[in-house]
Design a protein around this motif. Structure first.
Motif, PDB file in Angstrom:
ATOM      1  N   ALA A 334      10.763 -42.997 -42.090  1.00  0.00           N
ATOM      2  CA  ALA A 334      11.380 -42.034 -42.253  1.00  0.00           C
ATOM      3  C   ALA A 334      12.041 -41.644 -43.741  1.00  0.00           C
ATOM      4  O   ALA A 334      12.652 -42.533 -44.488  1.00  0.00           O
ATOM      5  N   ALA A 335      11.594 -40.647 -44.258  1.00  0.00           N
ATOM      6  CA  ALA A 335      11.989 -40.027 -45.597  1.00  0.00           C
ATOM      7  C   ALA A 335      13.136 -39.329 -45.251  1.00  0.00           C
ATOM      8  O   ALA A 335      13.012 -38.284 -44.751  1.00  0.00           O
ATOM      9  N   GLU A 336      14.389 -39.872 -45.768  1.00  0.00           N
ATOM     10  CA  GLU A 336      15.647 -39.317 -45.507  1.00  0.00           C
ATOM     11  C   GLU A 336      16.234 -38.787 -46.792  1.00  0.00           C
ATOM     12  O   GLU A 336      16.030 -39.513 -47.761  1.00  0.00           O
ATOM     13  N   ILE A 357      11.730 -48.871 -37.919  1.00  0.00           N
ATOM     14  CA  ILE A 357      11.724 -47.676 -38.735  1.00  0.00           C
ATOM     15  C   ILE A 357      11.791 -48.049 -40.248  1.00  0.00           C
ATOM     16  O   ILE A 357      12.779 -48.512 -40.679  1.00  0.00           O
ATOM     17  N   VAL A 358      10.926 -47.720 -41.225  1.00  0.00           N
ATOM     18  CA  VAL A 358      11.178 -48.090 -42.675  1.00  0.00           C
ATOM     19  C   VAL A 358      11.742 -46.634 -43.117  1.00  0.00           C
ATOM     20  O   VAL A 358      11.046 -45.673 -43.411  1.00  0.00           O
ATOM     21  N   LEU A 359      13.112 -46.949 -43.555  1.00  0.00           N
ATOM     22  CA  LEU A 359      13.761 -45.795 -44.143  1.00  0.00           C
ATOM     23  C   LEU A 359      13.739 -45.747 -45.710  1.00  0.00           C
ATOM     24  O   LEU A 359      14.018 -46.792 -46.369  1.00  0.00           O
ATOM     25  N   ASN A 360      13.303 -44.500 -46.004  1.00  0.00           N
ATOM     26  CA  ASN A 360      13.092 -44.330 -47.402  1.00  0.00           C
ATOM     27  C   ASN A 360      14.155 -43.060 -47.854  1.00  0.00           C
ATOM     28  O   ASN A 360      14.092 -41.972 -47.573  1.00  0.00           O
ATOM     29  N   ASP A 361      14.886 -43.481 -48.993  1.00  0.00           N
ATOM     30  CA  ASP A 361      15.877 -42.570 -49.303  1.00  0.00           C
ATOM     31  C   ASP A 361      15.150 -41.546 -50.709  1.00  0.00           C
ATOM     32  O   ASP A 361      15.178 -42.134 -51.556  1.00  0.00           O
TER      33      ASP A 361
END
Ligand code: CTP
Length: 422
Positions: A334-336, A357-361
């Motif tokens: 998830a690109a957030e 979920i691999v969260l990417n800021d």
């Protein structure tokens, strides 16, 4: 321990081959080095011999004191033909650096030196790592030679872009870091530490392109680097890796099956076909959320104006996880932007039926997309783990470690269930 044949041809980057030989030896591989005559003008055989503990092979007419054996292996009783024996005994043959001249010879099937004859005779996985001036690399002849080699199943490790040997010059042509070369080499080696042997891993990478007319598309900035790093890391662990690449210009690692797609519909179709046989899905691609409701059959003209109607694409990940089986592990990305990312990632975890979920800021421009680095947060149903900034290769390993832990956790709870059931 694997048997690695390292071919060194003439170029300034030959000094990096010394470090590669050292790293491969320290990693426990048996290394033999083959040098061209030109390579000897840049680095000395004595340095390689000291590092790998075996004589360097230079001429196909010279007697090899080890009779084609690799360090640690017994020598044959008879005296075999040197270039054939060493090629037959190796588990992989990497030429680094591969000069423009050597590439031309390999593509044409020349057999005029120890390096070219042994390369021609070698049936193990073969890799070449070109390194040269950027204009020489970009020249039509070199590119045609590389295309020929690729067609024949030889993996080409693309050179890096950066400062070149000649003063003030900058461009593509640098030999990649020896650590990366060893990674690429190890990805094709049999045996070794292969905890994921027998595991089938499906990776998606890159960003889809949704056509508007024959020349225009809606796209996004995903480069595919993270997906590629995951594919390399999974292959290094011994997995059988399939990579679905959406418009990825970077080269896939040797030993990874690559399927190229362009649109999200194509990505969905290929993923649906591949997913049932995969144990692990790493959904790192950025499929478009919208596409043009109608694609113009001819190029739209500026003066006609444009009224673009979009329609949503399917949620590929949600569709796949709806049809998942118990032993499949699903990782979404998830690109957030900015605050509230973890909450949104948790919501995606359940909406998309993923295990992680691999969260990417993406609000930090120094990481993500084109960057070689990333910083992520791993979000699963019971935890959120920040992974500080590191190279995408390192992040890929952290993600795979978590996948291994999730799979192990599920398997042990399944075992406990079977034991407690009457
Ligand atoms: N994804 C997918 N199909 C799409 C869009 C995204 O399978 N059409 C996958 C991505 O590969 C990623 C995950 O879903 O692993 C999350 O992607 P993201 O774009 O963050 O999710 P969206 O569903 O687009 O959510 P939103 O636009 O609301 O942020």
């Amino acid at each position: 321990m694997a048997r690695v044949l390292l071919g060194v041809s003439g170029g300034i980057a030959a000094y990096k081959a010394l470090e590669l030989a050292r790293l491969a030896t320290v990693a426990g591989h048996g290394v033999r080095v083959v040098m061209t005559e030109a390579a000897g003008r840049f680095v000395g055989a004595a340095s390689f011999e000291g590092i790998v503990g075996a004589p360097v092979l230079k001429s196909e007419f010279e007697h090899d004191p080890l009779r084609g054996a690799f360090p640690g292996d017994p020598q044959p009783q008879h005296d075999p033909i040197g270039h054939l024996e060493v090629a037959a005994n190796c588990d992989a043959y990497l030429i680094a650096p591969a000069s423009a001249n050597t590439l031309a010879k390999l593509a044409s099937g020349f057999a005029d030196s120890m390096l070219t004859t042994s390369f021609l005779a070698c049936t193990a996985p073969r890799l070449v790592a070109p390194a040269m001036n950027d204009r020489m690399y970009a020249s039509a002849a070199t590119q045609a030679n590389l295309a020929t080699l690729k067609e024949r199943g030889i993996a080409v490790i693309e050179p890096d872009e950066g400062r070149l040997a000649s003063r003030g010059e900058f461009g593509r042509g640098r030999l990649p870091d020896p650590v990366r070369l060893l990674e690429r080499l190890e990805a094709v080696l049999p045996g070794g530490d292969r905890p994921w042997d027998g595991l089938r891993v499906l990776v998606t990478a890159g960003g889809t392109r949704e056509p508007i007319d024959p020349v225009r598309f809606l796209g996004n900035r995903s480069s595919g680097r993270m997906g590629l790093a995951l594919a390399v890391a999974a292959a290094r662990r011994g997995a059988d890796v399939t990579l679905i690449a959406a418009n990825v210009t970077l080269q896939a690692p040797a030993g990874v099956r690559r399927i190229d797609v362009e649109t999200s519909a194509q990505l969905a179709e290929v993923a649906r076909a591949q997913f049932p046989s995969a144990h692990v899905l790493l959904m790192a691609a950025a499929p478009a959320d919208f596409r043009a409701a109608e694609v113009a059959s001819a190029k739209l003209r500026r003066y006609d104006g444009l009224d673009l109607h979009l329609e949503p694409t399917e949620d590929i990940l949600a569709g796949l996880s709806a049809a998942r089986s118990e032993d499949q592990t699903i990782v979404g990305f998830a690109a957030e932007h900015g605050e509230g990312g973890v909450e949104r990632a948790k919501e995606k975890l359940s909406r998309k039926g993923a295990d992680l979920i691999v969260l990417n800021d993406v609000s930090d421009p120094s990481i993500g997309f084109e960057s070689a680095d990333n910083a992520v947060t791993l979000v699963d149903s019971s935890s959120e783990t920040p992974v500080p900034r590191a190279s995408k290769d390192e992040i890929a390993d952290v993600i795979l470690d978590r996948v291994a832990a999730l799979r192990e956790g599920r398997q042990s709870s399944q075992r406990a269930d079977t034991q407690s059931s009457p």
